[in-house]
Design a protein around this motif. Structure first.
Motif, PDB file in Angstrom:
ATOM      1  N   PHE A 151       0.833  -1.241   0.057  1.00 35.19           N
ATOM      2  CA  PHE A 151       0.099   0.256   0.019  1.00 35.19           C
ATOM      3  C   PHE A 151       1.108   1.232   0.254  1.00 35.19           C
ATOM      4  N   GLY A 152       0.451   2.274  -0.917  1.00 36.87           N
ATOM      5  CA  GLY A 152       1.215   3.361  -0.865  1.00 36.87           C
ATOM      6  C   GLY A 152       1.126   4.545   0.235  1.00 36.87           C
ATOM      7  N   PHE A 153       1.985   5.569   0.013  1.00 36.97           N
ATOM      8  CA  PHE A 153       2.189   6.593   1.076  1.00 36.97           C
ATOM      9  C   PHE A 153       1.085   7.670   0.614  1.00 36.97           C
ATOM     10  N   ASN A 154       0.553   8.382   1.786  1.00 34.60           N
ATOM     11  CA  ASN A 154      -0.112   9.608   1.825  1.00 34.60           C
ATOM     12  C   ASN A 154      -1.411   9.390   1.071  1.00 34.60           C
ATOM     13  N   ASN A 155      -2.160   8.487   1.297  1.00 34.68           N
ATOM     14  CA  ASN A 155      -3.698   8.201   0.898  1.00 34.68           C
ATOM     15  C   ASN A 155      -4.439   9.354   0.887  1.00 34.68           C
ATOM     16  N   ASP A 156      -5.159   9.694  -0.328  1.00 32.46           N
ATOM     17  CA  ASP A 156      -5.974  10.846  -0.263  1.00 32.46           C
ATOM     18  C   ASP A 156      -7.322  10.460  -0.625  1.00 32.46           C
ATOM     19  N   PHE A 157      -7.816  10.506  -1.951  1.00 32.76           N
ATOM     20  CA  PHE A 157      -9.148   9.939  -2.286  1.00 32.76           C
ATOM     21  C   PHE A 157      -9.297   8.421  -2.092  1.00 32.76           C
ATOM     22  N   ALA A 158     -10.733   8.241  -1.619  1.00 32.83           N
ATOM     23  CA  ALA A 158     -10.796   6.693  -1.385  1.00 32.83           C
ATOM     24  C   ALA A 158     -12.295   6.376  -1.921  1.00 32.83           C
ATOM     25  N   ALA A 159     -12.341   5.244  -2.459  1.00 32.27           N
ATOM     26  CA  ALA A 159     -13.735   4.848  -2.945  1.00 32.27           C
ATOM     27  C   ALA A 159     -13.824   3.450  -2.495  1.00 32.27           C
ATOM     28  N   LEU A 160     -15.042   3.007  -2.389  1.00 32.81           N
ATOM     29  CA  LEU A 160     -15.609   1.644  -1.755  1.00 32.81           C
ATOM     30  C   LEU A 160     -16.650   0.968  -2.928  1.00 32.81           C
ATOM     31  N   LEU A 161     -16.160   0.115  -3.502  1.00 34.67           N
ATOM     32  CA  LEU A 161     -17.088  -0.463  -4.603  1.00 34.67           C
ATOM     33  C   LEU A 161     -17.400  -1.961  -4.318  1.00 34.67           C
ATOM     34  N   PRO A 162     -18.699  -2.032  -3.904  1.00 31.82           N
ATOM     35  CA  PRO A 162     -19.192  -3.393  -3.754  1.00 31.82           C
ATOM     36  C   PRO A 162     -18.752  -4.330  -4.656  1.00 31.82           C
ATOM     37  N   ILE A 163     -18.255  -5.569  -4.648  1.00 31.14           N
ATOM     38  CA  ILE A 163     -18.126  -6.627  -5.523  1.00 31.14           C
ATOM     39  C   ILE A 163     -19.400  -7.384  -5.762  1.00 31.14           C
ATOM     40  N   GLU A 164     -19.842  -7.500  -6.945  1.00 35.32           N
ATOM     41  CA  GLU A 164     -20.981  -7.970  -7.053  1.00 35.32           C
ATOM     42  C   GLU A 164     -21.052  -9.749  -6.838  1.00 35.32           C
ATOM     43  N   GLY A 165     -21.879 -10.559  -6.125  1.00 35.78           N
ATOM     44  CA  GLY A 165     -22.109 -11.793  -5.769  1.00 35.78           C
ATOM     45  C   GLY A 165     -21.071 -11.983  -4.484  1.00 35.78           C
ATOM     46  N   GLN A 166     -20.397 -11.342  -3.866  1.00 34.99           N
ATOM     47  CA  GLN A 166     -19.787 -11.347  -2.650  1.00 34.99           C
ATOM     48  C   GLN A 166     -20.283 -10.524  -1.340  1.00 34.99           C
ATOM     49  N   ALA A 167     -21.021 -11.112  -0.557  1.00 36.35           N
ATOM     50  CA  ALA A 167     -21.587 -10.345   0.307  1.00 36.35           C
ATOM     51  C   ALA A 167     -20.736  -9.500   1.123  1.00 36.35           C
ATOM     52  N   ASN A 168     -20.895  -8.124   1.171  1.00 32.76           N
ATOM     53  CA  ASN A 168     -20.125  -7.409   2.175  1.00 32.76           C
ATOM     54  C   ASN A 168     -18.629  -7.334   1.957  1.00 32.76           C
ATOM     55  N   THR A 169     -18.201  -7.317   0.630  1.00 34.41           N
ATOM     56  CA  THR A 169     -16.977  -7.501   0.018  1.00 34.41           C
ATOM     57  C   THR A 169     -16.987  -6.165  -0.872  1.00 34.41           C
ATOM     58  N   TYR A 170     -15.789  -5.564  -0.792  1.00 35.03           N
ATOM     59  CA  TYR A 170     -15.773  -4.381  -1.613  1.00 35.03           C
ATOM     60  C   TYR A 170     -14.137  -4.248  -2.387  1.00 35.03           C
ATOM     61  N   LEU A 171     -14.274  -3.505  -3.312  1.00 33.99           N
ATOM     62  CA  LEU A 171     -12.835  -2.963  -3.764  1.00 33.99           C
ATOM     63  C   LEU A 171     -12.563  -1.731  -3.068  1.00 33.99           C
ATOM     64  N   LEU A 172     -11.415  -1.449  -2.461  1.00 31.74           N
ATOM     65  CA  LEU A 172     -11.203  -0.118  -1.652  1.00 31.74           C
ATOM     66  C   LEU A 172     -10.014   0.361  -2.703  1.00 31.74           C
ATOM     67  N   VAL A 173     -10.312   1.425  -3.460  1.00 30.49           N
ATOM     68  CA  VAL A 173      -9.508   2.144  -4.356  1.00 30.49           C
ATOM     69  C   VAL A 173      -9.022   3.485  -3.880  1.00 30.49           C
ATOM     70  N   VAL A 174      -7.594   3.662  -3.642  1.00 32.56           N
ATOM     71  CA  VAL A 174      -7.013   4.977  -2.967  1.00 32.56           C
ATOM     72  C   VAL A 174      -5.897   5.427  -3.566  1.00 32.56           C
ATOM     73  N   ASN A 175      -6.080   6.886  -3.671  1.00 35.85           N
ATOM     74  CA  ASN A 175      -4.967   7.665  -4.451  1.00 35.85           C
ATOM     75  C   ASN A 175      -3.668   7.856  -3.324  1.00 35.85           C
TER      76      ASN A 175
END
Length: 690
Positions: A151-175
Motif C-alpha cells: 500500500f502506497g504513501f499519503n492516501n488521499d481519495f478513497a472509494a468503496l465499490l461493492p463486489i457483485e456476488g460477494q456479500a459485504n465485500t468491496y474494492l477499496l481504491v485509494v490515491n
C-alpha cells in the motif's frame, strides 16, 4: 451540546498552520510562490454591475440513470443494510437524520478521535502487503520492489465499490498523493537522495486497489489478497486519449508517439463513474520537475511559468536519477502530467487512461453527475490561488450492462464533448466589503455562465473555442485559454460533488490568503473576504448539460463567534468551527460531509464535519471526528453502516524525521507514523448519525 470555538479563528494574523515540510513535499510550496495566474482577467469588481436575471430552481436528477456524487453512495450498504433515503433535513426528536451524534471537541491528540458510542479500525496503512508474495513492511529495509507490492504513501481519495456476488465485500481504491522522504527513510539526504530512496518514493505514488471484507454487524473492514488487487505507480504505463494524444507537445525522446506516459503523480482527490471506474486528478505535478529556467524556447518557458514549474533543482531532486524530470533535457515531459486519469479497477491488466479532452491543470478531482436526459457531466477544480472552475459535458451516453463492449464504450465517454470554464456574477456587487458582511437575508448569491473552451467531436477531432489557440493548445495549456476568455479567479477550488438527491453541486474553496492583498485580485461575491484564511463552500444550482447556473455561499468558514462567517443562516452558536474545506461527500440522507486540510492551529487537528442542507437546520455544521496530530483528513466516504477517511501525513511536522518521528500513529510504541485508511461505525451496528 454546543462545541467550543477554536482559538485559531480569533487570531487574525498569519496563515493556516500547515507545516512547512508539508508545503514543500505536498504542493511544492505553492502558497509561498508568486501566483502563477498573472492574467488581467476581469473579476467582480470590474464586471458589469447589473446582475443577470435569476433562473428558477433547476430540477435535480436523483432517480434518473445513476446519479453519482460521492464514494459513499455506491458503498451505501452491505447485504444486510436497508437504506432509508429520508428527505434531507428530516427531523427525529428535533435532530436531522444522519447527524445525530455529539460533536467532537478540538484537540491535538495523536489519535483518531470519534464521537461517543462509536468504534473504529485501521483498515490498511502505508506498507501493508497487497499480494501474498509481498513482504511485510519494515521501516529499516524499504525497497522499490517491496513498495510496488505494498500500500502506497499519503492516501488521499478513497472509494468503496461493492463486489457483485460477494456479500459485504468491496474494492477499496485509494490515491497516493505524495511522499515525504525525510520522514519515510532513515539516513535520507536532502541534497543527494539515494537511488533506492528515489525508486521507492516513486513506487509509493499512484493508486492502490485492494479487496476488503466487511464484518457482519459492524463497519469494520479487513484487507484481502483478491484477484483485483493492484498497484499503479509513478512508472506504470498509461494510454493517452483525446485531442492531445499524439500531440507534438507530448512527444519526448522516450515516447516519440506522444501517446504513452509512464506514471501518474500527485493524485489528489477523485470520483466514481456510473460505469464502475475511478477518476483521479493529477494536481501539484510542477514540483517534481527541475530547471524550468533552462528551457530555451521562450513560449515553452512562459507556459511552464503559468503552471508554476520551478527554476533550478526540484525539492526531491529526482532529476539526478531520471532525465525526464529535467526540463532542460525533456521540456515536454511536463505536459504529460496534470490530467484526469481513469482506472478500471475490475481489470488489473488494463492500462489506465489520461483523458486530454478534460483539459490540463492542477486537478483536485473530477466528479461525475448524470443529468436528467442521461448526459454525463464531469466537474473539476484547479486547486491554485486565483484559478478556475471547469466542467466537461460529454456528447456520449452511458451504455448499461457489464459486458466488455459496454465497458469499452463507457471508457470513451470522457473523450467526446465540450470543456467549459466558469464565470461568476454576484447579485450584490455594491454590498461586498471584504469583511464577510452578509449582503442580504438570502446571503451571498448570484448567477454564472459556463464559457466553452474546447469541443471534441465523435471522430476525435477537436475544435478550439478560444481565439488564437489551437485545439491542442487549449487541451494542453488550458489555464492560458481560460485566462483569455475571462474566467473568474477563485479561492483555490478543490473538490466538487453533486448531491445525488437534489442534483445541486457543491464546491470547496479551501482558502486564499492573498485575496485582496496589494497587487492581487480584489474581492467579489463568491470570494467575499480579503486575506481569506478559512475558505468557503459554494452551492450551485446548475443547468448540468447547459451553460448557466445560479449559486450561493453555503458556508463562509471560520469562527462562528466572528462576524465574517456564515452558515446558511443557521444559528452560529450551535455549529462547530470549520476552516479549509477540502474533500466533500454525501450520506444516504442528502447531508453534506466536509473534510478539512490545514485548518489546525494552536494545537487543533483537522477533522470531518456533517452539514445539513435542507429543512429548518440547514447550515448546521458538526464535527464528527478529528485525525491524529499533524495529519490531514482526506477522501471521506459516508454510508449508513460506516464512515471511512484517509489519514494523510500523520506527524508531519517541521522538526520530525524518520529517526525522530513526531507521531507514532497508528502502531504506537516507537514506530514511524504511517498514513492509513480508517473505518468508523456505531457500536452495536446502528446507523451512522441515527
Amino acid at each position: 451540546m454546543t462545541p467550543k470555538p477554536l482559538a485559531l479563528f480569533v487570531k487574525r494574523d498569519g496563515q493556516p498552520k500547515r507545516s512547512a515540510i508539508t508545503c514543500r513535499y505536498k504542493c511544492g510550496n505553492a502558497c509561498f510562490h508568486e501566483v502563477p495566474n498573472t492574467s488581467g482577467n476581469e473579476y467582480f469588481g470590474d464586471m458589469v454591475r447589473a446582475a443577470l436575471t435569476r433562473r428558477g430552481m433547476l430540477k435535480g436528477s436523483a432517480g434518473v440513470v445513476v446519479a453519482v456524487g460521492a464514494a459513499g453512495v455506491l458503498a451505501a450498504c452491505g447485504d444486510d443494510d436497508k437504506v432509508d433515503l429520508a428527505a434531507g433535513g428530516s427531523l427525529v426528536d428535533g435532530v436531522p437524520v444522519g447527524t445525530n451524534f455529539a460533536p467532537v471537541a478540538a484537540n491535538s491528540d495523536d489519535a483518531l478521535v470519534i464521537p461517543e458510542g462509536y468504534e473504529h479500525n485501521v483498515v490498511i496503512r502505508w506498507g501493508d502487503p497487497l499480494f501474498a508474495d509481498a513482504p511485510k513492511f519494515d521501516a529499516n529495509a524499504q525497497s522499490a520492489a517491496a513498495q510496488a507490492k505494498q500500500f502506497g504513501f499519503n492516501n488521499d481519495f478513497a472509494a468503496l465499490l461493492p463486489i457483485e456476488g460477494q456479500a459485504n465485500t468491496y474494492l477499496l481504491v485509494v490515491n497516493h498523493e505524495y511522499t515525504t522522504e525525510p520522514q519515510m527513510f532513515k539516513g535520507y539526504s536532502k541534497e543527494a537522495p539515494a537511488l533506492e530512496h528515489y525508486q521507492t518514493a516513486i513506487a509509493a505514488h499512484g493508486l492502490s486497489v485492494v479487496q476488503v471484507k466487511g464484518e457482519s454487524g459492524t463497519g469494520k473492514l479487513t484487507p484481502e489478497f483478491g484477484k483485483y488487487n493492484r498497484r499503479i505507480t509513478g512508472t506504470t504505463e498509461f494510454t493517452v486519449t483525446g485531442p492531445a494524444a499524439g500531440s507534438a507537445f507530448l512527444k519526448t525522446s522516450a515516447d516519440p508517439s506522444g501517446a504513452k506516459v509512464l506514471g501518474t503523480l500527485n493524485n489528489c482527490s477523485g470520483g466514481l463513474t456510473p460505469w464502475g471506474t475511478v477518476l483521479s486528478g493529477e494536481e501539484n505535478i510542477n514540483q517534481y520537475f527541475a530547471n524550468g529556467d533552462k528551457v530555451t524556447d521562450e513560449a515553452a518557458k512562459a507556459r511552464l511559468k503559468r503552471y508554476g514549474f520551478p527554476n533550478g533543482a526540484s525539492e526531491r531532486k529526482w532529476e539526478r536519477h531520471e532525465a525526464r524530470f529535467d526540463l532542460a533535457k525533456e521540456p515536454n515531459e511536463a505536459n504529460r502530467f496534470g490530467w484526469v486519469i481513469e482506472v478500471n479497477p475490475w481489470d488489473a491488466a488494463a492500462a489506465p487512461i489520461k483523458h486530454t479532452a478534460l483539459g490540463r491543470f492542477k486537478h483536485e478531482a473530477a466528479t461525475i453527475h448524470v443529468a436528467e436526459d442521461g448526459t454525463v457531466v464531469a466537474y473539476m477544480g484547479d486547486d491554485e490561488r486565483f484559478d478556475y472552475m471547469y466542467k466537461f459535458v460529454s456528447s456520449r451516453k452511458v451504455q448499461s450492462g457489464n459486458g466488455q463492449a459496454s465497458m469499452r464504450h463507457n471508457l470513451t465517454i470522457l473523450d467526446a464533448g465540450t470543456l467549459y470554464v466558469a464565470k461568476f456574477t454576484g447579485d450584490h456587487p455594491d454590498k461586498i466589503d471584504g469583511n464577510g458582511t452578509v449582503p442580504s437575508d438570502k446571503g451571498f448569491t448570484g448567477t454564472g455562465q459556463w464559457i466553452p473552451l474546447l469541443v471534441t467531436g465523435e471522430d476525435g477531432k477537436a475544435t478550439s473555442k478560444v481565439d488564437g489557440f489551437t485545439a491542442e493548445e487549449v487541451s494542453v495549456f488550458t489555464r492560458l485559454a481560460a485566462d483569455k476568455v475571462g474566467a473568474t479567479k477563485m479561492d483555490r477550488p478543490e473538490d466538487f460533488e453533486a448531491n445525488p438527491k437534489s442534483g445541486k453541486v457543491y464546491v470547496a474553496l479551501t482558502y486564499n490568503e492573498q485575496r485582496g492583498a496589494q497587487g492581487k485580485p480584489a474581492i467579489d461575491e463568491a470570494n467575499p473576504r480579503n486575506i481569506n484564511k478559512f475558505g468557503q463552500v459554494l452551492e450551485l444550482d446548475d443547468d448540468h448539460a447547459g451553460t448557466t447556473f445560479t449559486w450561493n455561499i453555503l458556508i463562509l468558514c471560520g469562527d462562528p463567534k466572528t462576524t465574517d462567517t456564515y452558515f446558511a443562516g443557521f444559528d452560529k452558536a450551535k455549529v462547530s468551527p470549520i476552516a479549509a474545506p477540502d474533500n466533500l461527500a454525501f450520506d444516504d440522507y442528502g447531508n453534506l460531509w466536509i473534510s478539512t486540510d490545514a485548518s489546525r492551529a494552536n494545537g487543533a487537528n483537522d477533522g470531518l464535519f456533517s452539514v445539513v442542507l435542507d429543512g429548518p437546520n440547514r447550515g448546521e455544521t458538526k464535527q464528527f471526528l478529528t485525525v491524529p496530530f499533524g495529519a490531514e483528513t482526506c477522501g471521506p466516504t459516508v454510508s449508513e453502516q460506516r464512515v471511512t477517511v484517509c489519514v494523510q501525513h500523520p506527524g508531519e511536522r517541521d522538526d520530525a524525521t524518520a529517526e525522530k518521528p513526531a507521531s507514532h500513529w497508528p502502531d504506537g510504541g516507537d514506530s514511524l507514523p504511517r498514513p492509513a485508511v480508517v473505518s468508523v461505525w456505531k457500536k452495536g451496528g446502528g446507523r451512522i448519525g441515527a
